[in-house]
Design an enzyme around this catalytic site. Structure first.
Site, PDB file in Angstrom:
ATOM      1  N   ALA A   1       0.769  -1.142  -0.006  1.00 33.52           N
ATOM      2  CA  ALA A   1       0.038   0.061   0.130  1.00 33.52           C
ATOM      3  C   ALA A   1       0.863   1.119  -0.013  1.00 33.52           C
ATOM      4  O   ALA A   1       1.875   1.236   0.482  1.00 33.52           O
ATOM      5  CB  ALA A   1      -0.819   0.032   1.200  1.00 33.52           C
ATOM      6  N   ASP A   2       0.401   2.270  -0.675  1.00 30.00           N
ATOM      7  CA  ASP A   2       0.940   3.497  -0.415  1.00 30.00           C
ATOM      8  C   ASP A   2      -0.226   4.749  -0.308  1.00 30.00           C
ATOM      9  O   ASP A   2      -1.190   4.692  -1.009  1.00 30.00           O
ATOM     10  CB  ASP A   2       1.636   4.103  -1.545  1.00 30.00           C
ATOM     11  CG  ASP A   2       2.610   5.260  -1.416  1.00 30.00           C
ATOM     12  OD1 ASP A   2       3.566   5.094  -0.771  1.00 30.00           O
ATOM     13  OD2 ASP A   2       2.292   6.250  -2.031  1.00 30.00           O
ATOM     14  N   THR A   3       0.055   5.505   0.763  1.00 33.37           N
ATOM     15  CA  THR A   3      -0.979   6.461   1.225  1.00 33.37           C
ATOM     16  C   THR A   3      -0.133   7.865   1.019  1.00 33.37           C
ATOM     17  O   THR A   3       1.093   8.224   1.060  1.00 33.37           O
ATOM     18  CB  THR A   3      -1.344   6.557   2.643  1.00 33.37           C
ATOM     19  OG1 THR A   3      -1.803   5.139   2.557  1.00 33.37           O
ATOM     20  CG2 THR A   3      -2.396   7.476   3.160  1.00 33.37           C
TER      21      THR A   3
END
Length: 194
Positions: free
Chosen positions: A68-70
């Site tokens: 994931a990347d936020t």
């Protein structure tokens, strides 16, 4: 279900464990370059999530990897993790009194099958104006470190309110979207392992 988490984030791990997943942590080591100018936030987080998942899948050869990347998006610019206190302060000042989009790119990658599925989740938060004393206390607390936008709703930061979308997305892992991805792509988790 067992997942290989391509992240060292304690927040993501906690969300997954609370949802009943068995987790093995294997950070991807993929660089997260700061964009030079305006970029499409959804494309940015989707690509980084895929790169992280692919990196772990390539070295492991088997297992179901979750990456994931936020980021926070404001006026076409991305507000990733601040590099230092001054950077965190500039980020906070830019967001105060505004609504900010929080985007997380997800990638589930089945290493032994070379199959993957991805998604992007968007939530909106409101960052209220802070007094100088509140801002200073937040900066002194160090809670901004390692967090996109320089804050975390899981820390009960009183100046951030989720207006719409997933609360867990703002934390860094949209659990509802993850569950949907697993339902929509059962072969990723049900396929026999080597």
């Amino acid at each position: 279900m067992r997942l290989i988490l391509a992240s060292a984030s304690p927040r993501r791990r906690q969300l997954l464990e609370e949802a009943g997943f068995a987790i093995e942590v294997d950070p991807s080591g993929v660089e997260e370059p700061e964009p030079d100018g305006p970029v499409d936030a959804a494309s940015y987080v989707a690509e980084l999530a895929w790169r992280k998942a692919h990196a772990v899948a390539s070295r492991r050869g088997s297992g179901l990897i979750l990456a994931a990347d936020t980021t926070c998006a404001l006026d076409g610019l991305l507000l990733n993790k601040p590099v230092d206190r001054d950077h965190a302060e500039r980020m906070l000042l830019a967001q105060e009194g505004r609504e900010v989009a929080i985007l997380t790119g997800l990638c589930l990658y089945r290493a032994d099958l070379l199959e993957w599925a991805g998604a992007v989740e968007t939530s909106i938060v409101h960052v209220r104006r802070m007094t100088d004393a509140e801002r200073l206390a937040h900066l002194d607390s160090g809670r901004w470190e390692g967090k996109a936008g320089a804050y975390g709703v899981q820390d009960d930061d009183p100046f951030v309110t989720v207006v719409s979308g997933s609360w867990s997305n703002v934390v860094g892992l949209p659990m509802e979207r993850l569950e949907q991805l697993l339902r929509d792509h059962p072969t990723l988790s049900d396929a026999p392992r080597r």
